[in-house]
Write an enzyme that holds these catalytic residues in place. Structure first.
Site, PDB file in Angstrom:
ATOM      1  N   GLU A 161      34.525  27.755  43.725  1.00  0.00           N
ATOM      2  CA  GLU A 161      33.848  29.059  43.636  1.00  0.00           C
ATOM      3  C   GLU A 161      32.527  28.950  44.374  1.00  0.00           C
ATOM      4  O   GLU A 161      31.677  28.109  44.017  1.00  0.00           O
ATOM      5  CB  GLU A 161      33.612  29.469  42.168  1.00  0.00           C
ATOM      6  CG  GLU A 161      34.890  29.879  41.463  1.00  0.00           C
ATOM      7  CD  GLU A 161      34.672  30.451  40.072  1.00  0.00           C
ATOM      8  OE1 GLU A 161      33.614  31.065  39.830  1.00  0.00           O
ATOM      9  OE2 GLU A 161      35.585  30.282  39.233  1.00  0.00           O
TER      10      GLU A 161
ATOM     11  N   GLU B 272      35.477  26.023  34.482  1.00  0.00           N
ATOM     12  CA  GLU B 272      34.136  26.073  33.876  1.00  0.00           C
ATOM     13  C   GLU B 272      34.198  25.673  32.399  1.00  0.00           C
ATOM     14  O   GLU B 272      33.769  26.419  31.499  1.00  0.00           O
ATOM     15  CB  GLU B 272      33.472  27.444  34.090  1.00  0.00           C
ATOM     16  CG  GLU B 272      33.233  27.712  35.566  1.00  0.00           C
ATOM     17  CD  GLU B 272      32.286  28.854  35.910  1.00  0.00           C
ATOM     18  OE1 GLU B 272      31.901  29.631  35.019  1.00  0.00           O
ATOM     19  OE2 GLU B 272      31.923  28.959  37.106  1.00  0.00           O
TER      20      GLU B 272
HETATM   21  O1  AHR Z   1      33.868  34.540  40.045  1.00  0.00           O
HETATM   22  C1  AHR Z   1      33.419  35.163  38.882  1.00  0.00           C
HETATM   23  C2  AHR Z   1      33.250  34.179  37.733  1.00  0.00           C
HETATM   24  O2  AHR Z   1      32.237  33.265  38.039  1.00  0.00           O
HETATM   25  C3  AHR Z   1      34.431  33.307  37.415  1.00  0.00           C
HETATM   26  O3  AHR Z   1      35.356  33.933  36.591  1.00  0.00           O
HETATM   27  C4  AHR Z   1      33.808  32.144  36.711  1.00  0.00           C
HETATM   28  O4  AHR Z   1      34.544  30.968  36.862  1.00  0.00           O
HETATM   29  C5  AHR Z   1      32.431  32.073  37.318  1.00  0.00           C
HETATM   30  O5  AHR Z   1      31.446  31.963  36.370  1.00  0.00           O
END
Ligand code: AHR
Length: 510
Positions: A315, A197
């Site tokens: 994710e 991110e």
């Molecule tokens: O999964 C939780 C968080 O969500 C992670 O650390 C981040 O990459 C995302 O914003």
């Protein structure tokens, strides 16, 4: 004429529009003769961050714990994840990754420095679970490790050293250090994230700047590695465009994408006590993954028509308010039939787009967000999401069979979503599997499946419950689990399936 949608041709927007004209007839057509690809097993990957009780108090209880463990990792978790056939596991973050200095987590545990986990609860991290612990755990699980490197607060040298430490077989400063710490042979880690991110917690960078950062850091990561660039936040298509334009193809193996199924980031709602309105909006967000994959892929196609670079959705999952009374920074939430629906819908999307989506990671494995396992002391429960991931693992490394789907609407007030989604594959033994999901909160769906080939038998399992809000609890751990499915009949090349409301079914055709 009834309108159809096909995973070959139409996006979810088209799908939403066309579904408005549908009549009460669901039809799925398997296109067994269409050219296709393998569904990469890595689509079924997971994610474990130093966040809340995912690692500490989840996977890792320490080797002096009374809970049975292997080198401090719970045996019951290892066994459950082996059954799941977890192909890969991403670690140590997430946002944590860009604060993590891997040398803090090697050597004698009592000598390791502590740090503050600034992203997640401001708790003290004692680094007792580090590189050896994680990579040895992956060996126990039979899962490939996916290490997320620190480009936010680390240096190119630090990341290059980590690569050398875990991968170099010969003599070098880092492989000597590894051997001093008790590991002779390298682990051969193939999957590497170059930051996380970068548009947010990884450094708040602009895509132009991050593209250069990626080029710089990845230059010093040597060996035969699969390097994954930090990708877009959901529908930030410009991020994908700028990265694809500015990173030469030979330097890039994967481009990430993060998308969570959320009702509203300011009003995420309770994980269990939710309304149908909230359920519908969660499903809308889950179905939106189809649009995201199509649009990011279309941009990638412009620069990479041969699809060398994988779209890595590292994710995904549902995100609600934390459970009352728990640390807000720990992201602990229960897991209901709503989460099973997110998983079924999303995995069908990934399977159907497996030409470009070749890796994905559900967030997160234990005790965090859409977990497959929840723990409390020595107790452990498997969530509805676990069961969907287990039912779908028949698709891992199988050959995709493209599907065309004509679906009834799931209508809530004056909004519609297609009720039925599906994907199909043929495994190495020649067995065909179809996964079918009905997201409608109250209506069953009868589906005609044109199989395109003759089969003698159909068997399957179903996951459903009496209420959408149902979940497994520590008092009732098996309330929701897959059972034999009796609602499918086959005659010649035609299969008829009766799906109850909010259900996931996986069928085996022989
Ligand atoms: O999964 C939780 C968080 O969500 C992670 O650390 C981040 O990459 C995302 O914003």
């Amino acid at each position: 004429m009834k309108k159809q949608y096909s995973y070959i041709r139409t996006g979810i927007l088209g799908l939403l529009l066309s579904s408005q004209a549908l009549q009460a007839q669901n039809k799925v057509t398997l296109r067994a003769d269409a050219p296709t690809q393998t569904i990469n097993k890595n689509i079924y990957g997971h994610f474990a961050e130093h966040l809340g009780n995912c690692i500490y108090g989840g996977f890792y209880v320490g080797d002096s714990s009374a809970i049975p463990n292997v080198k401090g990792v719970r045996k019951d978790i290892i066994s459950a994840l082996r059954t799941l056939k977890v192909p890969n596991l991403r670690w140590p973050g997430g946002c944590f990754a860009d604060t993590y200095h891997w040398k803090d987590g090697i050597g004698p545990k009592d000598k390791r420095p502590t740090i503050v986990n600034t992203w997640w609860g401001g708790v003290t991290e004692n680094n007792s679970f580090g590189t050896h612990d994680f990579l040895d755990m992956c060996e126990e699980l039979g899962a490939e490790p996916y290490l997320a490197g620190n480009v936010g607060s680390g240096t190119p040298q630090e990341l290059a050293d980590w690569v050398q430490y875990v991968n170099f077989p010969g003599k070098s400063p880092m492989s000597d250090l590894r051997q001093q710490n008790g590991r002779q042979q390298p682990w051969k880690v193939h999957f590497w994230g170059v930051g996380n991110e970068a548009w947010g917690c990884g450094g708040n960078m602009r895509p132009e700047y991050y593209a250069d950062i990626y080029r710089k850091y990845s230059t010093f990561m040597s060996g035969n590695l699969f390097k994954i660039a930090s990708g877009a936040n959901s529908s930030d298509y410009n991020w994908t465009e700028v990265l694809m334009k500015n990173i030469p193809l030979h330097m890039l193996d994967g481009l990430a994408l993060h998308h969570y199924s959320v009702v509203d980031w300011n009003k995420k709602g309770d994980a269990v006590d939710f309304t149908e309105e909230q359920y519908f909006q969660t499903m809308r967000s889950a179905c939106f993954m189809d649009t995201l994959v199509r649009k990011h892929s279309a941009i990638m196609d412009k620069y990479d028509p041969k699809k060398k670079v994988a779209l890595v959705v590292d994710e995904w999952g549902g995100w609600y308010n934390v459970e009352a009374g728990t640390n807000p920074g720990f992201l602990y939430q229960q897991n209901t039939m709503r989460d099973a629906m997110i998983a079924g819908v999303t995995l069908n999307i990934f399977n159907n787009h497996s030409d470009r989506v070749r890796m994905a990671n559900l967030a997160q494995t234990v005790n965090v967000l859409q977990a497959v396992i929840l723990t409390k002391g020595e107790k452990l429960i498997l969530t509805p999401t676990y069961h969907v991931m287990e039912m779908y693992n028949v698709h891992q490394d199988a050959t995709l069979i493209p599907v065309s789907i004509q679906s009834n609407n799931y209508t809530y007030k004056n909004e519609q979503l297609p009720a039925v989604t599906a994907s199909a594959s043929k495994d190495k033994a020649g067995v065909t599997h179809i996964s079918l999901v009905n997201i409608d909160a109250s209506k069953p769906q009868e589906i005609t499946v044109e199989t395109g080939a003759s089969y003698k038998s159909v068997n399957g399992r179903i996951l459903t419950s009496s209420k959408l809000q149902d979940c497994n609890t520590f008092n009732q751990p098996d309330k929701i689990k897959p059972v034999a499915f009796k609602g499918a009949t086959i005659k010649n090349n035609q299969l008829t399936v009766k799906l109850p409301p909010f259900s996931v079914v996986v069928l085996e055709l022989k």
